[in-house]
Scaffold this active site. Structure first.
Site, mmCIF file in Angstrom:
data_model
loop_
_atom_site.group_PDB
_atom_site.id
_atom_site.type_symbol
_atom_site.label_atom_id
_atom_site.label_comp_id
_atom_site.label_asym_id
_atom_site.label_seq_id
_atom_site.Cartn_x
_atom_site.Cartn_y
_atom_site.Cartn_z
ATOM 1 N N GLY A 137 17.867 13.145 -68.722
ATOM 2 C CA GLY A 137 17.602 13.133 -67.281
ATOM 3 C C GLY A 137 17.625 11.699 -66.784
ATOM 4 O O GLY A 137 18.671 11.103 -66.557
ATOM 5 N N SER A 209 13.104 9.192 -63.050
ATOM 6 C CA SER A 209 13.008 10.457 -63.784
ATOM 7 C C SER A 209 13.546 11.563 -62.883
ATOM 8 O O SER A 209 13.652 11.388 -61.665
ATOM 9 C CB SER A 209 11.564 10.728 -64.222
ATOM 10 O OG SER A 209 10.685 10.668 -63.131
ATOM 11 N N SER A 220 3.373 15.796 -64.650
ATOM 12 C CA SER A 220 2.385 15.894 -63.581
ATOM 13 C C SER A 220 2.474 14.627 -62.716
ATOM 14 O O SER A 220 2.584 13.524 -63.254
ATOM 15 C CB SER A 220 0.989 16.006 -64.199
ATOM 16 O OG SER A 220 0.042 16.186 -63.192
ATOM 17 N N GLY A 221 2.442 14.812 -61.422
ATOM 18 C CA GLY A 221 2.538 13.661 -60.516
ATOM 19 C C GLY A 221 1.168 13.248 -60.034
ATOM 20 O O GLY A 221 0.207 14.009 -60.125
ATOM 21 N N GLU A 268 11.658 20.650 -73.756
ATOM 22 C CA GLU A 268 12.269 19.379 -74.178
ATOM 23 C C GLU A 268 13.687 19.549 -74.727
ATOM 24 O O GLU A 268 14.053 18.951 -75.741
ATOM 25 C CB GLU A 268 11.351 18.657 -75.179
ATOM 26 C CG GLU A 268 9.987 18.334 -74.566
ATOM 27 C CD GLU A 268 9.075 17.462 -75.417
ATOM 28 O OE1 GLU A 268 9.529 16.899 -76.419
ATOM 29 O OE2 GLU A 268 7.880 17.364 -75.070
ATOM 30 N N GLY A 269 14.465 20.394 -74.090
ATOM 31 C CA GLY A 269 15.878 20.541 -74.456
ATOM 32 C C GLY A 269 16.135 21.416 -75.664
ATOM 33 O O GLY A 269 17.273 21.558 -76.101
ATOM 34 N N ILE A 273 19.913 23.970 -71.625
ATOM 35 C CA ILE A 273 19.939 22.921 -70.604
ATOM 36 C C ILE A 273 19.632 23.543 -69.242
ATOM 37 O O ILE A 273 20.310 24.482 -68.801
ATOM 38 C CB ILE A 273 21.289 22.177 -70.592
ATOM 39 C CG1 ILE A 273 21.475 21.439 -71.940
ATOM 40 C CG2 ILE A 273 21.370 21.215 -69.410
ATOM 41 C CD1 ILE A 273 22.656 20.489 -72.004
ATOM 42 N N TYR A 478 -6.747 8.851 -68.672
ATOM 43 C CA TYR A 478 -5.526 8.102 -68.969
ATOM 44 C C TYR A 478 -5.951 6.723 -69.474
ATOM 45 O O TYR A 478 -6.611 5.968 -68.745
ATOM 46 C CB TYR A 478 -4.750 7.985 -67.663
ATOM 47 C CG TYR A 478 -3.384 7.383 -67.723
ATOM 48 C CD1 TYR A 478 -2.248 8.181 -67.663
ATOM 49 C CD2 TYR A 478 -3.207 6.001 -67.770
ATOM 50 C CE1 TYR A 478 -0.973 7.629 -67.678
ATOM 51 C CE2 TYR A 478 -1.948 5.440 -67.782
ATOM 52 C CZ TYR A 478 -0.833 6.266 -67.736
ATOM 53 O OH TYR A 478 0.429 5.705 -67.731
HETATM 54 P P1 FAD Z 1 14.255 12.287 -70.018
HETATM 55 O O1 FAD Z 1 13.353 11.195 -70.467
HETATM 56 O O2 FAD Z 1 15.666 11.950 -69.816
HETATM 57 O O3 FAD Z 1 14.131 13.509 -71.018
HETATM 58 C C1 FAD Z 1 12.878 13.968 -71.437
HETATM 59 C C2 FAD Z 1 13.052 15.250 -72.258
HETATM 60 O O4 FAD Z 1 13.516 16.299 -71.418
HETATM 61 C C3 FAD Z 1 14.077 15.142 -73.369
HETATM 62 O O5 FAD Z 1 13.680 15.968 -74.421
HETATM 63 C C4 FAD Z 1 15.340 15.699 -72.744
HETATM 64 O O6 FAD Z 1 16.223 16.184 -73.705
HETATM 65 C C5 FAD Z 1 14.769 16.810 -71.879
HETATM 66 N N1 FAD Z 1 15.551 17.101 -70.679
HETATM 67 C C6 FAD Z 1 15.826 16.265 -69.643
HETATM 68 N N2 FAD Z 1 16.522 16.923 -68.698
HETATM 69 C C7 FAD Z 1 16.689 18.192 -69.139
HETATM 70 C C8 FAD Z 1 17.333 19.344 -68.611
HETATM 71 N N3 FAD Z 1 17.932 19.337 -67.423
HETATM 72 N N4 FAD Z 1 17.330 20.488 -69.353
HETATM 73 C C9 FAD Z 1 16.711 20.535 -70.549
HETATM 74 N N5 FAD Z 1 16.087 19.475 -71.097
HETATM 75 C C10 FAD Z 1 16.071 18.319 -70.402
HETATM 76 N N6 FAD Z 1 5.211 11.548 -66.847
HETATM 77 C C11 FAD Z 1 4.454 12.248 -65.984
HETATM 78 O O7 FAD Z 1 4.472 13.466 -66.018
HETATM 79 N N7 FAD Z 1 3.655 11.623 -65.074
HETATM 80 C C12 FAD Z 1 3.618 10.269 -64.961
HETATM 81 O O8 FAD Z 1 2.916 9.740 -64.105
HETATM 82 C C13 FAD Z 1 4.435 9.511 -65.855
HETATM 83 N N8 FAD Z 1 4.447 8.155 -65.805
HETATM 84 C C14 FAD Z 1 5.260 7.458 -66.647
HETATM 85 C C15 FAD Z 1 5.291 6.062 -66.556
HETATM 86 C C16 FAD Z 1 6.126 5.333 -67.384
HETATM 87 C C17 FAD Z 1 6.155 3.847 -67.287
HETATM 88 C C18 FAD Z 1 6.960 5.991 -68.312
HETATM 89 C C19 FAD Z 1 7.884 5.215 -69.198
HETATM 90 C C20 FAD Z 1 6.928 7.369 -68.408
HETATM 91 C C21 FAD Z 1 6.073 8.115 -67.604
HETATM 92 N N9 FAD Z 1 6.023 9.503 -67.674
HETATM 93 C C22 FAD Z 1 5.241 10.208 -66.805
HETATM 94 C C23 FAD Z 1 6.821 10.211 -68.677
HETATM 95 C C24 FAD Z 1 8.224 10.626 -68.212
HETATM 96 O O9 FAD Z 1 8.583 9.975 -67.022
HETATM 97 C C25 FAD Z 1 8.274 12.128 -68.029
HETATM 98 O O10 FAD Z 1 8.201 12.717 -69.297
HETATM 99 C C26 FAD Z 1 9.479 12.659 -67.252
HETATM 100 O O11 FAD Z 1 9.200 13.994 -66.926
HETATM 101 C C27 FAD Z 1 10.790 12.584 -68.000
HETATM 102 O O12 FAD Z 1 11.836 12.856 -67.090
HETATM 103 P P2 FAD Z 1 13.298 12.290 -67.319
HETATM 104 O O13 FAD Z 1 14.166 12.860 -66.275
HETATM 105 O O14 FAD Z 1 13.263 10.813 -67.428
HETATM 106 O O15 FAD Z 1 13.666 12.951 -68.709
#
Ligand code: FAD
Length: 557
Positions: A137, A209, A220-221, A268-269, A273, A478
């Site tokens: 993503g 993201s 969660s936001g 998590e994939g 998809i 957190y």
């Molecule tokens: P990716 O990192 O690209 O993928 C995450 C997982 O999802 C992987 O397993 C991937 O294979 C799978 N995936 C992605 N897209 C799909 C799809 N379309 N179909 C099937 N599988 C898929 N998370 C929160 O919930 N709240 C926060 O406040 C938060 N703050 C963060 C702050 C920082 C600095 C960082 C680094 C991370 C934070 N996160 C937070 C964690 C992260 O942003 C989340 O887990 C987010 O949901 C991941 O989304 P992404 O699109 O970047 O997915």
């Protein structure tokens, strides 16, 4: 090549944007005192990609040709920088590995499907040719849910969903929007806002993201008290598999056996998809205001927020920083330059005087932010109700000035981790959720566990925490921790501290993660979290739905 926005190859976010402390006079002395490191200002805005030693792509020509037929030649790449961008998320372990060139297996090829039919063709190709598919993503995973298995011998394909980036339809009567899964947070809000709507889902990683990533990791936001976690927000979805597409129509509720939707959220994939989601959307609020409060102690602040929940005051969020995090927030304040800023600084001195007069120990005080949304009248009524409870618990109302600052800073903090890592300093996070009755115990146990871990490593370390995401029965805690790492063995040291914190969550009634998902990072605690028999059910689910182990193998369990 496909026009998809990516983060830096090393580190968080946008090229050219980075953390520095020159305008924050208290920051460097604070870090020196907390963990004994002398910071240097950052001299560069990015790490030069020519320093990376990238393993060559192992994609056979026949596979590349097939992928080009499916996605078009412009949407298939074996470029080194793109493969590195797609090899990992942004956990500390992954950032360190990337910075130190400790790459093991990385994707052999990155593809950018533009339609659901292309995703379906990729799925079929994966099964037929025994490829590994890892959906991608925004790449913001913090639980190592993107990293391939180091011993993987098959061709690894990173499936970047960034071209699936449109709000497709809004059912205005039902407050439901159908949106493609690869859309980044800001693009989605822009398209929704243009029509007067918002999803209200703002994780700290919002800028990098995607909606599909949020679904796949149970995100969660920060405004979840009003808008819900992503699991509450998603009503329907489409998930593509090699054998067909799972179509879950948007329904307000249904009693069709165990929830398939819940099973897919957080997968998590590993099940397929996700290409499209139908989600709750809300009218943009007339008014949005954040008010800050200062409490004499953590316990009083926790009691107040629990009482807001008991009183069922509709809030958008209520967050409390513990004493350590309050001290850190004050240390990261910018030096006031404008006349208004200087006046605010004078106000702060006056506040300090009031607190001392009231007999507060200023090392114990805790800052809290509460967000109100709605009509101006609703906001005023709720502010009054909150102020009443806050004051009964000893708080001073600081007003909307510091609240506005919180809103401005909220997406900047991810840059701080990179700045610290480059200075041999880990600054990382771990989060949990627990019932109200256990929050104080979990908080204390985590501090103790971290201190023991630091002592075992012979280090001076730092830990701080905030409470956010309130529910009827509990809330999320957190934690942010930091220490100077040893260049020779940073991974084992990190594991010692992180594991101590995770184990303290589980041992004291918390979950292994409230919103960062499982990936590889949190897997060691899965059986303790959901019981060994629960883990068996998940294993059986993944092995029966993906017998060839082609879909993001090894994640979750
Ligand atoms: P990716 O990192 O690209 O993928 C995450 C997982 O999802 C992987 O397993 C991937 O294979 C799978 N995936 C992605 N897209 C799909 C799809 N379309 N179909 C099937 N599988 C898929 N998370 C929160 O919930 N709240 C926060 O406040 C938060 N703050 C963060 C702050 C920082 C600095 C960082 C680094 C991370 C934070 N996160 C937070 C964690 C992260 O942003 C989340 O887990 C987010 O949901 C991941 O989304 P992404 O699109 O970047 O997915």
């Amino acid at each position: 090549m496909a026009h998809v926005k990516h983060q830096k190859w090393w580190g968080w976010g946008e090229e050219g944007v980075f953390f520095n402390y020159e305008n924050k006079p208290a920051f460097a002395p604070f870090v020196k005192e907390a963990i004994g490191v002398t910071l240097r200002p950052r001299e560069r805005d990015t790490v030069d990609f020519s320093t990376a030693h990238v393993p060559a792509s192992q994609a056979p020509d026949t596979v590349l040709e097939l992928l080009r037929q499916i996605n078009g030649a412009d949407n298939v790449s074996t470029e080194d920088e793109l493969r590195v961008i797609h090899w990992a998320g942004k956990s500390v372990t992954e950032l360190l590995q990337t910075l130190r060139n400790d790459f093991h297996r990385i994707p052999d090829v990155v593809v950018y499907p533009g339609t659901e039919a292309e995703v379906a063709a990729l799925m079929r190709a994966a099964v037929e040719h025994d490829l590994v598919l890892i959906p991608f993503g925004g790449g913001s995973s913090i639980s190592r849910s993107l990293q391939p298995d180091p011993s993987e011998e098959r061709c690894i394909v990173s499936v970047d969903l960034g071209r699936l980036n449109k709000v497709l339809a809004i059912d205005e009567t039902s407050g439901l929007a159908t949106i493609q899964a690869g859309i980044l947070g800001p693009d989605m809000e822009e398209q929704l806002n243009a029509r007067g709507w918002t999803l209200g889902h703002f994780p700290d990683s919002f800028t990098y993201s995607t909606l599909g990533g949020w679904a796949a990791t149970r995100s969660s936001g920060m405004q979840s008290d009003k808008y819900g976690d992503i699991a509450d927000i998603i009503r329907g979805l489409r998930m593509v598999r090699a054998t067909g597409t799972v179509v879950l129509r948007p329904l307000p509720s249904t009693s069709t056996g165990p929830s398939l939707r819940e099973m897919i959220i957080g997968s998590e994939g590993r099940l397929g998809i996700i290409t499209e989601l139908t989600v709750h959307v809300h009218r943009l609020p007339e008014k949005h205001q954040v008010i800050a409060y200062m409490y004499p102690t953590w316990q009083q602040a926790l009691t107040a927020v629990r009482q807001f929940t008991e009183a069922e005051i509709p809030l958008t969020f209520a967050r409390i920083s513990d004493a350590h995090e309050t001290a850190f927030s004050l240390a990261t304040q910018k030096k006031p330059t404008s006349p208004k800023g200087k006046l605010a600084a004078k106000g702060q001195d006056a506040l300090w005087a009031i607190m001392r007069k009231r007999g507060w120990d200023t090392d114990e005080m805790c800052i809290s932010y509460v967000c109100f949304e709605g009509s101006p009248k609703d906001v005023e009524t709720r502010k009054k109700a909150v102020a009443g409870i806050a004051k009964k618990n000893g708080a001073i109302v600081l007003g909307s000035g510091p609240g506005a600052l919180y809103d401005q800073k909220k997406f900047d903090t991810p840059y701080l981790r990179d700045f610290l890592l480059e200075q041999n300093t880990v600054g990382d996070v771990s989060e949990t959720a627990a019932p109200w009755s256990k929050l104080t115990t979990v908080h204390k146990a985590v501090y103790d566990a971290a201190e023991r871990a630091y002592a075992s490593l012979g280090k001076k370390g730092w830990i701080m925490s905030h409470m956010s995401h309130s529910y009827h029965s509990g809330a999320c805690l957190y934690f942010t921790f930091g220490y100077v790492y040893d260049d020779k063995n940073p991974y084992d040291e990190y594991h010692t501290v992180k594991s101590a914190i995770q184990q303290a969550f589980i041992d004291n009634g918390g979950t292994l993660s409230h919103h960062h998902g499982v990936g590889l990072e949190h897997q060691p605690w899965m059986e303790q979290d959901i019981s060994p028999e629960g883990a068996n059910i998940l294993r059986a689910l993944f092995s029966s739905t993906d017998p060839g182990n082609n879909l993001n193998p090894g994640k979750v369990i």
